[in-house]
Design an enzyme around this catalytic site. Structure first.
Site, PDB file in Angstrom:
ATOM      1  N   ASP A   1      -9.780  -3.860  -5.287  1.00 54.87           N
ATOM      2  CA  ASP A   1      -9.184  -3.020  -4.249  1.00 54.87           C
ATOM      3  C   ASP A   1      -9.722  -1.598  -4.366  1.00 54.87           C
ATOM      4  O   ASP A   1      -9.587  -0.952  -5.405  1.00 54.87           O
ATOM      5  CB  ASP A   1      -7.663  -3.026  -4.393  1.00 54.87           C
TER       6      ASP A   1
ATOM      7  N   HIS B   1      -8.086  -5.084  -0.863  1.00 57.80           N
ATOM      8  CA  HIS B   1      -6.796  -4.510  -0.516  1.00 57.80           C
ATOM      9  C   HIS B   1      -5.908  -5.481   0.253  1.00 57.80           C
ATOM     10  O   HIS B   1      -4.685  -5.463   0.117  1.00 57.80           O
ATOM     11  CB  HIS B   1      -7.030  -3.251   0.325  1.00 57.80           C
TER      12      HIS B   1
ATOM     13  N   SER C   1       0.847  -1.191   0.000  1.00 53.28           N
ATOM     14  CA  SER C   1       0.000   0.000   0.000  1.00 53.28           C
ATOM     15  C   SER C   1       0.884   1.243   0.000  1.00 53.28           C
ATOM     16  O   SER C   1       1.678   1.430  -0.917  1.00 53.28           O
ATOM     17  CB  SER C   1      -0.949  -0.041   1.194  1.00 53.28           C
TER      18      SER C   1
END
Length: 715
Positions: free
Chosen positions: A649, A687, A562
């Site tokens: 995501d 995610h 991320s």
């Protein structure tokens, strides 16, 4: 397939502040375009081909992960009013199931019942547990399954939880009648945050807008259709998010709205009828630029964590606000302030005591206090086992009359130990030491280090290695980092890490600026126009690791996800010669493009984190100087790279790593066999990737097989 997929170029231009950028791959954002799906599937096939020779290694890793995992495991029961609640998973299951057992209503000091992990449906006295959620049954037939917002009503009669089967973190909220086991209500399109009213007749919840910004509080009457629900509050400022929850004393619904540097707390009387004048939100202290605060009601007053006079926050008390009248921060009366090297994070209030969560000398810690009606607080003790490296996590019971403090302590080398502490006597009772098959802590060495950053700042990082792994520059190593949003990534134990350590790998956790490990200033010096410190700090830790003989550039891997994936993209450009291989998970590598698009999820609320390049030309130029997709060094050999992502995501769109991989292949000199640049996209996930224990083992084994193969330690 003999060659890496080549995406067609469809140039688009964006112009800001006199600068025009040409993007050949923005068309890949078209998620419903069959050509995009075809390209992603081709990328997956190519990556599978490049990793085909690691199949045996992947299978071996999965077997090792399974062998190092407690296949039958049960959590320590935690009390909430009249019941003990716990979760359990058994051999052959992929998800934890949730249970409850009756507690003795006359004995608030009752000890948790003992549950046999191999027979979680009853306690050792033979009392039968109530199965609340059978996740393994509910997940059948779904490629993705995740739950959130799990709450029990104050009358103990209803259970609510949200289900996501796509990975987009939008949930269908279910309400279950526990007497009948029937689903009585379903509420679509709910995000994180739910709270029952005091009489259990209504459920408050949160909805998000089209950019996935939580912005509305709604209330649902139990037993009524969801289309009759009432809107309670809407946050108009596009830079603010919100969350809700019930106070531990049961008297209030707490609405927390906030941007990166400012917050506001509003309270709703949980006893008031929703929709009535008495149930209108009341602001505790208003909204003031730069003021961050959080509150925990404590019967007749509030405990407050705020940064009004202290950058690392302080603990205060305040009177309850008058309904309908906005309070003031002038009402905050100081109870405790942090010592040097501390940062206050949160307060948990119970009838007889309170627990303060904080950072202390770079570690997660906690202090506890006895409740004083005269607001003269004295610290009674700390939750610690006195280890040089330890991470303390407080298990926040929702029962206001809980008499003990439940907490867990662990580190890279120390498996989790769960304890209860009596806040009056300070006595600790060990409730559980994690079952860690095949692991012997004495075989591993954990050490704390400090690297010197470019500006002289000392950056902490922690290592773990097998005692037989030499420190002579020959060992392979992996260094992990994040460094954003004031998030602290602490040394925590993992059963899957053992497979790396037993192959002679050194594993390191870096704490670059931008995270919260060393207090608020640590974060402030790694965001907006100091963001590059995050990247150079990580490189400094990597080079220090090498200088101290733990590894070498041709033996070093880096990993991050991320915003940590942004870190991976940045260090690949900044110091490609320092790393042999990079694993970038859901990487935020097209950061400038994304932050220039406020219609995308998360963007407007992130301008205080990264700066606003739309309105600020200096921030535009600063972001343009580090965003990974726009700073690849042509004609340079890069580390081997695997970028992973998920089609659904919401937080970091798959298009970012998809673009990045195309650009890396075009501009670098990497041999496609020796140092491949690969993309893997989960086609039904979010995610956090896949769900379910076995699927997660396979996912991690897939990623780690790439790393281990590149480092030459497949055996």
């Amino acid at each position: 397939m003999n060659n890496a997929p080549i995406a067609p170029k469809h140039p688009t231009e964006r112009t800001h502040h006199g600068h025009t950028h040409t993007d050949n791959y923005e068309w890949l954002r078209e998620k419903t375009n069959p050509e995009v799906i075809k390209h992603l599937e081709a990328e997956n096939a190519w990556t599978d081909t490049r990793l085909e020779h690691t199949k045996n290694l992947q299978n071996t890793l999965v077997k090792e992960y399974e062998a190092h995992t407690a296949l039958d495991d049960v959590s320590v029961p935690i009390r909430l009013r009249n019941y003990w609640y716990y979760s359990a998973i058994q051999n052959g299951q992929n998800y934890r199931n949730y249970y409850r057992l009756p507690a003795d209503p006359q004995n608030p000091q009752e000890q948790p019942p003992h549950i046999d992990p191999q027979n979680p449906r009853q306690d050792q006295a033979g009392n039968q547990a109530h199965l609340l959620i059978d996740q393994n049954r509910d997940a059948e037939g779904h490629q993705f399954y995740q739950i959130a917002n799990l709450e029990i009503s104050p009358n103990d009669q209803y259970l609510t939880y949200g289900v996501d089967n796509a990975g987009d973190e939008r949930f269908t909220q279910k309400i279950i009648n526990l007497a009948s086991g029937q689903t009585i209500d379903e509420i679509p399109d709910v995000v994180y945050g739910t709270a029952f009213t005091a009489d259990s007749s209504h459920l408050y919840y949160v909805r998000a807008d089209e950019t996935w910004r939580p912005y509305q509080v709604w209330v649902h009457e139990i037993g009524k259709p969801a289309d009759t629900d009432q809107l309670v509050y809407e946050e108009k400022d596009e830079t603010y998010w919100m969350s809700i929850g019930a106070s531990r004393d049961g008297n209030w619904i707490i609405i927390h709205t906030g941007a990166t540097n400012t917050s506001e707390i509003q309270l709703i009387d949980s006893h008031a009828l929703p929709g009535s004048a008495a149930a209108k939100p009341t602001s505790v202290a208003g909204r003031h630029e730069g003021l961050e605060y959080q509150v925990e009601p404590a019967a007749d007053h509030l405990l407050v964590i705020h940064n009004l006079d202290c950058v690392d926050s302080e603990l205060a008390w305040a009177p309850l606000p008058t309904p309908g009248v906005t309070g003031s921060p002038n009402n905050f009366q100081t109870l405790a302030t942090p010592q040097e090297g501390e940062r206050y994070l949160g307060i948990n209030v119970y009838a007889t005591h309170a627990v303060l969560e904080l950072r202390s000398k770079g570690m997660a810690s906690a202090h506890y206090y006895l409740t004083d009606p005269n607001h003269k607080w004295v610290k009674e003790g700390e939750l610690t086992q006195g280890n040089p490296v330890e991470t303390v996590s407080v298990t926040n019971s929702d029962w206001f009359f809980e008499s003990n403090i439940r907490w867990t302590v662990e580190s890279l080398a120390t498996p989790p130990t769960t304890l209860d502490t009596d806040p009056i006597t300070g006595e600790n009772t060990v409730l559980k030491v994690a079952n860690t098959p095949g692991y012997k802590a004495e075989n591993y060495i954990e050490e704390r280090h400090w690297a010197t950053a470019d500006d002289g700042t000392q950056i902490p990082y922690t290592t773990i290695r097998h005692k037989d792994t030499p420190v002579d520059g020959t060992a392979p190593a992996l260094i992990y980092g994040y460094g954003s949003y004031e998030v602290s990534v602490d040394p925590m134990w993992s059963p899957m890490r053992q497979s790396l350590l037993d192959r002679g790998m050194v594993w390191a956790l870096a704490s670059p600026r931008g995270g919260g490990e060393m207090g608020r200033r640590w974060y402030e010096n790694g965001r907006t126009n100091t963001k590059k410190n995050t990247f150079s700090d990580f490189v400094a830790c990597s080079k220090d690791l090498i200088a101290k003989g733990y590894s070498a550039p041709d033996r070093l891997a880096a990993q991050g996800g991320s915003a940590g994936g942004l870190l991976m993209g940045a260090i690949a450009n900044l110091a490609p010669e320092t790393y042999r291989v990079i694993l970038a998970q859901v990487p935020f590598v097209d950061a400038l493009t994304t932050i220039l698009m406020p219609e995308l999820p998360l963007t407007a609320g992130e301008w205080e984190e990264w700066g606003n390049p739309i309105t600020d030309p200096a921030i535009y130029e600063y972001m343009r100087s580090y965003t990974p997709c726009e700073n690849i060094r042509p004609g340079t050999q890069y580390p081997a790279i695997l970028a992973t992502t998920s089609l659904n995501d919401t937080r970091v769109y798959y298009v970012e790593p998809a673009k990045w991989v195309q650009l890396l292949r075009e501009e670098t000199t990497n041999d496609p066999v020796e140092r491949p640049i690969l993309l893997h996209c989960e086609m039904v996930a979010g995610h956090a990737g896949t769900t379910g224990r076995a699927a997660k083992w396979k996912e991690v084994a897939y990623d780690m097989s790439f790393v281990l193969d590149q480092l030459g330690i497949t055996e």
